[in-house]
Motif scaffolding. Structure first.
Motif, PDB file in Angstrom:
ATOM      1  N   THR A  64      23.226  -7.616  85.296  1.00 49.25           N
ATOM      2  CA  THR A  64      24.038  -6.603  84.611  1.00 49.25           C
ATOM      3  C   THR A  64      24.806  -5.770  85.633  1.00 49.25           C
ATOM      4  N   GLN A  65      24.126  -5.425  86.739  1.00 48.56           N
ATOM      5  CA  GLN A  65      24.804  -4.628  87.779  1.00 48.56           C
ATOM      6  C   GLN A  65      25.941  -5.418  88.419  1.00 48.56           C
ATOM      7  N   HIS A  68      28.745  -5.464  85.964  1.00 50.65           N
ATOM      8  CA  HIS A  68      29.371  -4.136  85.870  1.00 50.65           C
ATOM      9  C   HIS A  68      30.306  -3.903  87.070  1.00 50.65           C
TER      10      HIS A  68
END
Ligand SMILES: Nc1nc2c(ncn2[C@@H]2O[C@H](COP(=O)(O)OP(=O)(O)OP(=O)(O)O)[C@@H](O)[C@H]2O)c(=O)[nH]1
Length: 560
Positions: A64-65, A68
């Protein structure tokens, strides 16, 4: 919608790989490569990297990071040459091998503070982490000029490789090379070998120059050691060798090369000045090179305070100015038939041509994998060999000058035998067992007055030659001044035998007879003393001198 470049690997009929670039929408997330055992693919930096405004907070722990971070990035519009900062990229990879296999992901960047990668397999939930940071690369293969990590994929495994990179400067287009193990090892073997050999040559030559300095104390040898050695240390840093050897974690030593370079050129300028003796032969050039050395020294001290990109630019400007100047000096000195110039010029020409090739390969004139950095490094090693050869020529000349001066200081120009200075040295070397004979020519004034000075000179020359040959290797004759000569004989017995003295007197008598045959108004008088008769050589010499006078007085004058 956002466009992204995607790559697909195809086999051409001649079995080489080629890349086609296709514009795709964001629904197709990344560049994609199908990997096989022939894979050796280089992805252009513009096709993979996206700019991140500020460096990411590390570690990037989840998919997810990564996603992002990727969303917050912006595409780049030009190659990353001479850029800096943080970039993110991703590539979709598939293993097309019929079994699990390894590939090496290599980053064509000299400087990488942070380099991390994350592999998200489509077949597994767990991601894999990699680091190719120069600040923390203890677990990576030791390779020079770039960073790498090894990715193992199972049969038919596919997924996304996420990449993050941050550095103060990208000197080259930040391409990514993905190659199978055989390709990687073959290429890196050549790169590492050439680099290590070149650095070893430079450091060894510098050590030789340093040893010459310790032995001779000539400043030119020290400048030479600095010139070659600093280039060697600079490249050891820039290639990543120091980093690999020392595993420094708090500093990135690959940046040091650019900081060291001005110091190397300061030493080179000083070396040039001393090598060609400009101080004595050409004052304006001496001033120019001294000024250049001081300027480079000051720049070297200033560079660590500037941004690395500025330091990089300054060092390259110095190189661009220095090499043509050195070539011009070499040509100029060659025109004046200077004995040192050929090596100096040859070295700088080789180095200059390699820099030209480097520049061309970074333009669009030469394309493909040029290995221009390696070419520059190898050329620099050749240059350093030539520089040491020019130093050797300088030292040889110095030795010849010294031998000439040594000879001139000790040899009597008229008779070509040792003079008073040579005698004083020879006397010091005598032990207790020796014989000293003092000889004075008779009637030379009369020869000068009646037959002319030339005949007087000839008499002295002839007499010296005669004595040297008559002695037949027994000792040595010196001319101490005017018509006075001294003959030294080392003996083995502590008390010189009367027989030896008689033999020597007979030889002197032969000389006398030969001289009077040629110049009836001439001849020689002599006095003999042996080492045991005086406390030292001076006393023995004085005794021989006294006896010579006694001999002269005792002789009935041949020419009243
Ligand atoms: N032609 C020539 N004469 C020299 C040279 N050096 C010294 N003389 C001469 O050698 C002479 C030395 O002086 P003396 O030793 O008194 O001369 P001499 O005629 O040999 O006298 P005696 O030793 O008493 O026999 C001087 O007349 C000097 O001019 C030289 O290099 N060439």
């Amino acid at each position: 919608s956002e466009l992204e470049a995607a790559l697909s690997l195809e086999h051409s009929s001649d079995n080489t790989n080629k890349i086609t670039t296709t514009a795709l929408t964001s629904s197709n997330p990344a560049a994609s490569l199908a990997l096989n055992h022939l894979s050796n693919t280089t992805i252009a930096d513009i096709d993979i990297w996206r700019h991140i405004n500020q460096e990411a907070a590390l570690p990037i722990t989840s998919l997810t990071q990564w996603e992002h971070l990727y969303q917050s990035s912006s595409p780049i519009t030009q190659s990353l040459v001479n850029q800096s900062g943080a970039y993110i990229g991703r590539i979709a990879l598939t293993n097309r091998q019929p079994h699990a296999d390894n590939w090496f992901i290599k980053f064509n960047a000299n400087f990488i503070d942070t380099g991390i990668a994350y592999w998200q397999s489509a077949q597994g939930n767990q991601g894999q982490w990699f680091t190719f940071s120069q600040l923390d690369d203890a677990g990576n293969p030791m390779l020079l000029h770039s960073q790498v990590f090894e990715l193992t994929l199972n049969q038919q495994e596919s997924g996304t490789l996420w990449l993050y990179i941050a550095a103060k400067h990208y000197a080259l287009p930040l391409t990514v090379n993905i190659s199978s193990s055989p390709h990687f090892f073959k290429q890196q073997f050549i790169t590492n070998s050439v680099t290590l050999l070149a650095i070893a040559v430079m450091l060894t030559l510098a050590l030789i120059a340093l040893m010459l300095y310790v032995k001779t104390h000539y400043r030119v040898t020290l400048a030479c050691a600095g010139y070659i050695g600093l280039h060697g240390v600079g490249w050891a840093a820039a290639s990543g060798f120091i980093d690999d050897m020392l595993n420094l974690e708090s500093v990135n030593s690959t940046y040091w090369g650019m900081i060291i370079f001005p110091f190397a050129i300061a030493a080179a300028a000083r070396f040039t000045q001393l090598l060609f003796n400009f101080e004595r032969l050409h004052k304006p050039l001496a001033t120019l090179f001294n000024g250049l050395a001081i300027l480079c020294l000051l720049l070297g001290l200033t560079l660590p305070l500037l941004s690395f990109s500025a330091a990089f630019t300054v060092s390259h400007i110095i190189a661009l100015l220095w090499v043509p100047l050195a070539i011009a000096v070499g040509i100029n000195m060659l025109v004046y038939k200077d004995f040192r110039a050929k090596y100096y010029l040859l070295g700088n020409l080789v180095y200059g041509l390699s820099l030209l090739y480097y520049m061309l390969s970074h333009s669009h004139i030469i394309t493909g994998q040029s290995h221009s950095e390696l070419v520059v490094l190898a050329a620099l090693a050749v240059d350093c060999v030539c520089i040491l050869l020019s130093l050797t020529a300088w030292l040889q000349q110095k030795k010849q000058d010294y031998s000439r001066a040594y000879y001139q200081a000790r040899i009597d120009p008229l008779t070509q035998i040792g003079n008073r200075y040579a005698l004083s040295e020879a006397l010091k070397e005598l032990t207790t067992n020796y014989i000293i004979i003092f000889i004075d020519f008779d009637g030379i004034k009369r020869v000068n007055d009646r037959l002319g000075h030339d005949q007087g000179d000839e008499l002295l020359r002839y007499g010296a030659r005669l004595m040297s040959t008559t002695l037949n290797g027994q000792g040595q004759v010196f001319r101490t001044g005017g018509d006075e000569f001294v003959w030294l004989v080392s003996t083995t017995d502590s008390i010189a035998s009367t027989q030896l003295i008689d033999e020597l007197a007979a030889l002197l008598q032969q000389c006398h007879t030969a001289l009077t045959t040629k110049w009836p108004m001439s001849g020689i008088s002599y006095g003999i003393a042996h080492g045991q008769e005086g406390r030292n050589q001076s006393e023995c010499l004085a005794l021989a001198d006294q006896r010579m006078y006694q001999h002269k007085r005792a002789k009935t004058s041949v020419f009243p």
